[in-house]
Design a protein around this motif. Structure first.
Motif, PDB file in Angstrom:
ATOM      1  N   MET A 110      34.746  46.201  19.749  1.00 40.28           N
ATOM      2  CA  MET A 110      36.210  46.330  19.828  1.00 40.28           C
ATOM      3  C   MET A 110      36.854  44.957  19.605  1.00 40.28           C
ATOM      4  O   MET A 110      36.365  43.954  20.105  1.00 40.28           O
ATOM      5  N   LYS A 111      37.949  44.952  18.841  1.00 39.64           N
ATOM      6  CA  LYS A 111      38.655  43.710  18.546  1.00 39.64           C
ATOM      7  C   LYS A 111      40.162  43.862  18.830  1.00 39.64           C
ATOM      8  O   LYS A 111      40.725  44.952  18.681  1.00 39.64           O
ATOM      9  N   ILE A 112      40.782  42.777  19.201  1.00 41.80           N
ATOM     10  CA  ILE A 112      42.231  42.754  19.384  1.00 41.80           C
ATOM     11  C   ILE A 112      42.887  42.658  18.012  1.00 41.80           C
ATOM     12  O   ILE A 112      42.540  41.792  17.198  1.00 41.80           O
ATOM     13  N   THR A 113      43.833  43.565  17.741  1.00 45.27           N
ATOM     14  CA  THR A 113      44.494  43.585  16.432  1.00 45.27           C
ATOM     15  C   THR A 113      45.949  43.124  16.486  1.00 45.27           C
ATOM     16  O   THR A 113      46.506  42.704  15.475  1.00 45.27           O
ATOM     17  N   GLU A 114      46.573  43.218  17.668  1.00 41.66           N
ATOM     18  CA  GLU A 114      47.975  42.798  17.776  1.00 41.66           C
ATOM     19  C   GLU A 114      48.300  42.485  19.233  1.00 41.66           C
ATOM     20  O   GLU A 114      47.728  43.075  20.150  1.00 41.66           O
ATOM     21  N   ILE A 115      49.201  41.550  19.420  1.00 39.83           N
ATOM     22  CA  ILE A 115      49.687  41.200  20.751  1.00 39.83           C
ATOM     23  C   ILE A 115      51.159  40.823  20.648  1.00 39.83           C
ATOM     24  O   ILE A 115      51.566  40.116  19.730  1.00 39.83           O
ATOM     25  N   GLU A 116      51.951  41.350  21.562  1.00 34.61           N
ATOM     26  CA  GLU A 116      53.368  40.991  21.590  1.00 34.61           C
ATOM     27  C   GLU A 116      53.876  41.011  23.013  1.00 34.61           C
ATOM     28  O   GLU A 116      53.331  41.682  23.887  1.00 34.61           O
ATOM     29  N   CYS A 117      54.924  40.241  23.252  1.00 34.52           N
ATOM     30  CA  CYS A 117      55.562  40.207  24.562  1.00 34.52           C
ATOM     31  C   CYS A 117      56.951  40.818  24.440  1.00 34.52           C
ATOM     32  O   CYS A 117      57.768  40.377  23.617  1.00 34.52           O
ATOM     33  N   LEU A 118      57.207  41.852  25.226  1.00 28.56           N
ATOM     34  CA  LEU A 118      58.514  42.507  25.256  1.00 28.56           C
ATOM     35  C   LEU A 118      59.251  42.095  26.521  1.00 28.56           C
ATOM     36  O   LEU A 118      58.680  42.142  27.612  1.00 28.56           O
ATOM     37  N   VAL A 119      60.502  41.693  26.380  1.00 27.63           N
ATOM     38  CA  VAL A 119      61.319  41.374  27.556  1.00 27.63           C
ATOM     39  C   VAL A 119      62.202  42.591  27.819  1.00 27.63           C
ATOM     40  O   VAL A 119      63.230  42.796  27.164  1.00 27.63           O
ATOM     41  N   ILE A 120      61.782  43.406  28.776  1.00 26.54           N
ATOM     42  CA  ILE A 120      62.473  44.662  29.068  1.00 26.54           C
ATOM     43  C   ILE A 120      63.776  44.385  29.806  1.00 26.54           C
ATOM     44  O   ILE A 120      63.815  43.623  30.766  1.00 26.54           O
ATOM     45  N   ASP A 121      64.854  44.999  29.313  1.00 25.51           N
ATOM     46  CA  ASP A 121      66.184  44.843  29.907  1.00 25.51           C
ATOM     47  C   ASP A 121      66.603  43.376  29.998  1.00 25.51           C
ATOM     48  O   ASP A 121      67.406  42.992  30.846  1.00 25.51           O
ATOM     49  N   GLY A 122      66.032  42.542  29.131  1.00 20.97           N
ATOM     50  CA  GLY A 122      66.382  41.133  29.095  1.00 20.97           C
ATOM     51  C   GLY A 122      65.886  40.338  30.284  1.00 20.97           C
ATOM     52  O   GLY A 122      66.279  39.177  30.461  1.00 20.97           O
ATOM     53  N   GLU A 123      64.969  40.927  31.079  1.00 18.92           N
ATOM     54  CA  GLU A 123      64.588  40.279  32.338  1.00 18.92           C
ATOM     55  C   GLU A 123      63.097  40.324  32.649  1.00 18.92           C
ATOM     56  O   GLU A 123      62.564  39.386  33.244  1.00 18.92           O
ATOM     57  N   TYR A 124      62.409  41.387  32.239  1.00 23.33           N
ATOM     58  CA  TYR A 124      61.024  41.597  32.684  1.00 23.33           C
ATOM     59  C   TYR A 124      60.052  41.504  31.499  1.00 23.33           C
ATOM     60  O   TYR A 124      60.027  42.397  30.647  1.00 23.33           O
ATOM     61  N   PRO A 125      59.231  40.440  31.435  1.00 26.39           N
ATOM     62  CA  PRO A 125      58.291  40.286  30.316  1.00 26.39           C
ATOM     63  C   PRO A 125      57.000  41.084  30.510  1.00 26.39           C
ATOM     64  O   PRO A 125      56.330  40.968  31.543  1.00 26.39           O
ATOM     65  N   TYR A 126      56.664  41.882  29.511  1.00 28.00           N
ATOM     66  CA  TYR A 126      55.423  42.668  29.497  1.00 28.00           C
ATOM     67  C   TYR A 126      54.665  42.366  28.217  1.00 28.00           C
ATOM     68  O   TYR A 126      55.258  42.214  27.151  1.00 28.00           O
ATOM     69  N   VAL A 127      53.345  42.286  28.334  1.00 35.58           N
ATOM     70  CA  VAL A 127      52.493  42.017  27.179  1.00 35.58           C
ATOM     71  C   VAL A 127      51.811  43.313  26.737  1.00 35.58           C
ATOM     72  O   VAL A 127      51.258  44.043  27.573  1.00 35.58           O
ATOM     73  N   ILE A 128      51.875  43.593  25.451  1.00 32.12           N
ATOM     74  CA  ILE A 128      51.195  44.763  24.884  1.00 32.12           C
ATOM     75  C   ILE A 128      50.137  44.275  23.905  1.00 32.12           C
ATOM     76  O   ILE A 128      50.441  43.527  22.974  1.00 32.12           O
ATOM     77  N   ILE A 129      48.889  44.686  24.129  1.00 34.01           N
ATOM     78  CA  ILE A 129      47.779  44.300  23.257  1.00 34.01           C
ATOM     79  C   ILE A 129      47.166  45.554  22.650  1.00 34.01           C
ATOM     80  O   ILE A 129      46.800  46.491  23.373  1.00 34.01           O
ATOM     81  N   GLU A 130      47.064  45.575  21.329  1.00 30.13           N
ATOM     82  CA  GLU A 130      46.467  46.708  20.618  1.00 30.13           C
ATOM     83  C   GLU A 130      45.065  46.339  20.127  1.00 30.13           C
ATOM     84  O   GLU A 130      44.776  45.156  19.887  1.00 30.13           O
ATOM     85  N   THR A 131      44.217  47.363  19.990  1.00 30.70           N
ATOM     86  CA  THR A 131      42.837  47.134  19.543  1.00 30.70           C
ATOM     87  C   THR A 131      42.490  48.052  18.375  1.00 30.70           C
ATOM     88  O   THR A 131      43.187  49.029  18.099  1.00 30.70           O
ATOM     89  N   ASP A 132      41.374  47.734  17.727  1.00 25.79           N
ATOM     90  CA  ASP A 132      40.954  48.529  16.583  1.00 25.79           C
ATOM     91  C   ASP A 132      40.346  49.875  16.987  1.00 25.79           C
ATOM     92  O   ASP A 132      40.050  50.709  16.135  1.00 25.79           O
TER      93      ASP A 132
END
Length: 358
Positions: free
Chosen positions: A1-23
């Motif tokens: 398994m490999k990591i294919t994408e990673i991004e940080c979303l700032v929900i409602d301009g206040e709460y940072p969440y990281v989303i990591i996708e894999t193959d």
């Protein structure tokens, strides 16, 4: 398994969440500490992202060490390490989903089905009587512990401080039926903290948290040695070494690690092991992933007796959920999730719709 994408979303301009996708189609979601969300997002997107693309996410330790070493060139503490927390918890989420197990099963054997929590009031603009009414409300809801924040950390020894009057109002309202915790977020000099602390002793407060600035370990030691009530500290410690330093120089009675400040589960697990025979009260101010992770850790640990912090302030993540389920709070306790991973089912489409950009 490999990591294919990673991004940080700032929900409602206040709460940072990281989303990591894999193959393999498994998506991991991680949580960062809420302060300085745009700095955190920038760290994830510009400092760490390229370093872990195409990496095998099963190598927790290698990835954590890699990120920590990268961060050391311009940190690594503060927002950089809380950004690592988001990545690390997302990576754990991927692996737990792949194995199809809840976090507590990976950590050990669950021996508790529910965890006691305390009501943590973050407001500083209430009168002592209003705070007492608020404490009374949560007492009626089944909470046996109440934490107040009534000092002004940006103004050391502030004349506006209402701590003693507020404690007195709560005692007058509820007598000794509820345990009072006082957190001044480093708002006192050591001299002032000792003076206030002696009055708090008479009110029999349960703990006195972060009485002096986090860097004043000599002052913390003086306060601890001068007072009979328990002194708590540690929410601004990020690694095992930080806690070693805090214990050796500051000597607080209660230690307060927080998984989304310590770079995630990988380091948090080492900290909990290191603090094995110490008095621990986990610091916890966010309602979703960090709360769930702390519940899992507490569910397998019979030596940690103190309640878990629960932020009682209004929160858009609770009022307008980004998850399809929620943690179950009952009479001052939270049930430990048994679903896979952390026990939370996030709706990524909603998260992306509510992510702000600057």
């Amino acid at each position: 398994m490999k990591i294919t994408e990673i991004e940080c979303l700032v929900i409602d301009g206040e709460y940072p969440y990281v989303i990591i996708e894999t193959d393999e189609g498994i998506t991991g979601i991680g949580e960062c500490f809420r302060r300085s969300p745009w700095v955190t997002k920038s760290a994830v997107d510009t400092i760490f992202r390229d370093a872990i693309l195409s990496v095998d996410p099963s190598n927790y330790e290698e990835i954590w060490n890699l990120l920590y070493n990268i961060a050391s060139t311009c940190g690594p503490y503060g927002s950089l390490l809380t950004a690592i927390s988001g990545i690390d918890t997302a990576i754990w989420d991927i692996n737990l989903k792949r194995e199809g197990v809840p976090l507590h099963k990976k950590l050990g054997k669950k021996i508790k089905n529910s965890i006691p929590i305390y009501a943590s009031s973050m407001k500083r603009d209430m009168s002592p009587e209003e705070e007492a009414d608020r404490a009374s409300f949560f007492y009626e809801e089944g909470f046996l512990f109440y934490k107040m924040h009534s000092a002004y950390p940006e103004e050391v020894d502030s004349p506006r401080d209402k701590t003693l009057k507020t404690v007195e109002a709560i005692r007058n309202k509820l007598d000794n039926n509820i345990e009072i915790m006082v957190d001044v977020n480093g708002g006192y000099s050591a001299k002032k903290a000792i003076e206030v602390g002696h009055v708090l002793e008479k009110f029999e407060v349960f703990q006195f948290e972060q009485p002096v600035h986090v860097t004043d370990l000599e002052g913390l030691k003086r306060v601890t040695e001068s007072l009979s009530i328990p002194i708590a500290s540690g929410e601004c410690c990020y690694t095992v070494q930080d806690f070693k330093n805090l214990i050796e120089k500051g000597k607080p009675d209660i230690l307060q690690p927080d998984v989304i400040k310590t770079g995630g589960i990988t380091e948090f697990r080492k900290i909990i092991s290191f603090l094995n025979k110490k008095e621990i009260m986990i610091h916890n101010t966010q309602p979703l992933i960090s709360t769930a992770i702390h519940l899992h850790f507490l569910s397998i640990n019979n030596s940690i007796k103190l309640p878990l912090e629960y932020n009682i302030e209004q929160n858009s993540l609770i009022d307008n959920p980004i998850t399809k389920n929620s943690l179950n709070i009952q009479s001052g306790n939270i049930l430990v999730p048994d679903d896979n991973s952390f026990g939370l089912d996030f709706d990524i489409s909603i998260m992306k719709k509510r992510a702000k950009i600057i």
